[in-house]
Design a protein around this motif. Structure first.
Motif, short mmCIF file in Angstrom:
data_model
loop_
_atom_site.label_atom_id
_atom_site.label_comp_id
_atom_site.label_asym_id
_atom_site.label_seq_id
_atom_site.Cartn_x
_atom_site.Cartn_y
_atom_site.Cartn_z
N PHE A 160 0.86 -1.18 0.00
CA PHE A 160 0.00 0.00 0.00
C PHE A 160 0.89 1.23 0.00
CE2 PHE A 160 -4.32 -1.56 1.17
CZ PHE A 160 -5.05 -0.65 0.43
N THR A 161 0.47 2.27 -0.69
CA THR A 161 1.23 3.52 -0.66
C THR A 161 0.54 4.51 0.28
OG1 THR A 161 0.04 4.29 -2.63
CG2 THR A 161 2.19 3.27 -2.95
N ARG A 162 1.33 5.23 1.04
CA ARG A 162 0.84 6.26 1.95
C ARG A 162 1.70 7.51 1.79
NH1 ARG A 162 -3.95 4.28 2.58
NH2 ARG A 162 -4.14 2.42 3.88
N HIS A 163 1.29 8.58 2.42
CA HIS A 163 2.06 9.82 2.40
C HIS A 163 2.38 10.24 3.83
CE1 HIS A 163 0.19 9.90 -1.61
NE2 HIS A 163 1.22 10.65 -1.96
N ALA A 164 3.61 10.69 4.02
CA ALA A 164 4.03 11.13 5.35
C ALA A 164 3.31 12.41 5.73
CB ALA A 164 5.54 11.34 5.38
N VAL A 168 9.70 12.62 9.65
CA VAL A 168 9.91 11.56 10.63
C VAL A 168 11.10 10.70 10.19
CG1 VAL A 168 8.31 9.98 9.44
CG2 VAL A 168 8.77 9.67 11.90
N GLU A 169 11.79 10.14 11.16
CA GLU A 169 12.89 9.22 10.86
C GLU A 169 12.50 7.83 11.34
OE1 GLU A 169 17.45 8.40 12.30
OE2 GLU A 169 16.91 10.47 11.77
N VAL A 170 12.61 6.85 10.46
CA VAL A 170 12.28 5.47 10.77
C VAL A 170 13.45 4.58 10.39
CG1 VAL A 170 10.69 3.55 10.37
CG2 VAL A 170 9.83 5.90 10.37
N MET A 171 14.06 3.93 11.36
CA MET A 171 15.16 3.00 11.12
C MET A 171 16.26 3.64 10.25
SD MET A 171 13.22 -0.69 10.72
CE MET A 171 12.02 -0.11 9.52
N GLY A 172 16.59 4.89 10.57
CA GLY A 172 17.67 5.56 9.87
C GLY A 172 17.28 6.24 8.58
N GLN A 173 16.03 6.08 8.15
CA GLN A 173 15.56 6.70 6.91
C GLN A 173 14.68 7.91 7.26
OE1 GLN A 173 15.97 6.07 3.46
NE2 GLN A 173 14.87 8.01 3.35
N THR A 174 15.01 9.06 6.70
CA THR A 174 14.23 10.27 6.95
C THR A 174 13.17 10.46 5.88
OG1 THR A 174 16.10 11.36 8.03
CG2 THR A 174 14.31 12.77 7.23
N PHE A 175 11.93 10.64 6.32
CA PHE A 175 10.82 10.93 5.41
C PHE A 175 10.34 12.35 5.71
CE2 PHE A 175 10.76 6.33 6.08
CZ PHE A 175 10.73 5.87 4.77
N HIS A 176 10.10 13.10 4.65
CA HIS A 176 9.62 14.47 4.81
C HIS A 176 8.12 14.55 4.55
CE1 HIS A 176 13.72 15.95 5.15
NE2 HIS A 176 14.04 15.24 4.08
N ARG A 177 7.50 15.55 5.12
CA ARG A 177 6.07 15.73 4.94
C ARG A 177 5.71 15.72 3.45
NH1 ARG A 177 1.42 17.86 7.24
NH2 ARG A 177 0.16 19.16 5.83
N GLY A 178 4.74 14.87 3.11
CA GLY A 178 4.31 14.77 1.71
C GLY A 178 4.99 13.67 0.93
N ARG A 180 5.87 10.21 -0.59
CA ARG A 180 5.09 9.00 -0.86
C ARG A 180 5.90 7.79 -0.43
NH1 ARG A 180 2.90 7.07 -6.82
NH2 ARG A 180 1.32 5.59 -6.08
N VAL A 181 5.28 6.92 0.35
CA VAL A 181 5.98 5.78 0.94
C VAL A 181 5.27 4.48 0.54
CG1 VAL A 181 6.84 4.75 3.06
CG2 VAL A 181 6.59 7.24 2.90
#
Length: 268
Positions: A160-164, A168-178, A180-181
């Motif tokens: 499934f695809t979601r948007h941040a 946020v940082e998860v397990m060393g990976q930084t995701f920025h607002r907006g 797509r994950v």
């Protein structure tokens, strides 16, 4: 006897859709329309989709929304013992769902409750046959665990695809607002840090939370119904055909969003 079971949604029998119709409270004779709309709408999630598929999906969505909008208005005036009436009455902190939110929930229930459940039944039959799982795994005291293992081992929705919503940082990976994950739900179900022998189908493994239905705010509203249908359908099938066996290797459909079979040839 040799039979070829087709598990593509467009060819699936409308029984799951009739169940959805009963749940929503819409006339059961509308099941063929619901099936047609659902099959067209999920065309948006298929690999290699064409403009014609997109147009059919839009037309089906518009037709379903128009029907539901009138039906919701009717249920506001004449409540009944069905899910739509319950959704109309539901409140959270004094706020009720809008008509658009009600319709969105019903679309989700139709597509997930029909498409995903059909694929999961097919995947489950395939897995039980491939692994030579004994019929005792479908006995009343064991079927819940077997169904949970089917949902873990070969789910109908692998990603499934979601948007941040925020940085946020998860397990060393930084995701920025907006951002797509892509959430690989099926991979999470085989995390060796969570599951013992994750690549093996073990119906007797202890039941614990899995990622198949999502989690938190996005947990699947149809999860209880999907589990119930699997727990009922699989024992009935194998009770009627205890000698069911694969006649040819299973063939998966070339789709993107849903993960299910195109063809399952069996002997009875």
């Amino acid at each position: 006897a040799r039979h070829r079971a087709e598990f593509m949604p467009a060819l699936a029998q409308p029984l799951p859709v009739r169940i959805i119709a009963r749940l929503l409270g819409v006339p059961e004779e509308m099941a063929p329309d619901l099936l047609r709309w659902s099959n067209a709408m999920v065309g948006m999630y298929m690999a290699g989709r064409t403009r014609a598929m997109e147009d059919r999906a839009v037309a089906a969505t518009e037709a379903f929304v128009a029907f539901l909008r009138a039906y919701v208005d009717d249920r506001r005036a004449r409540p009944a013992d069905d899910l739509i009436t319950q959704l109309i009455a539901a409140e959270m902190e004094g706020e009720k769902l809008s008509t658009d939110e009600l319709i969105t929930t019903c679309i989700l229930l139709l597509n997930a409750g029909h498409e995903a459940t059909v694929h999961t039944i097919g995947n489950g039959v395939k897995t039980l046959l491939e692994t030579g799982t004994p019929l005792s795994a479908l006995a009343p005291e064991a079927v819940e665990g077997t169904v949970e293992e089917i949902l873990r081992f070969d789910p109908a929705l692998h990603m499934f695809t979601r948007h941040a919503y925020e940085d946020v940082e998860v397990m060393g990976q930084t995701f920025h607002r907006g951002d797509r994950v892509g959430l690989l739900l099926a991979m999470a179900n085989r995390d060796p840090g969570v599951w013992d022998r994750p690549d093996q189908f073990l119906p007797s493994r202890p039941v614990k939370p899995l990622a198949t239905f999502g989690a938190g705010l996005h947990f699947c509203v149809g999860a209880p119904l999907a589990r119930l249908e699997l727990q009922i359908a699989l024992p009935i099938l194998f009770k009627r055909h205890p000698n069911l066996a694969l006649a040819e290797p299973p063939r998966y459909a070339d789709v993107y969003h849903f993960h299910g079979l195109r063809e399952l040839s069996v002997t009875v």
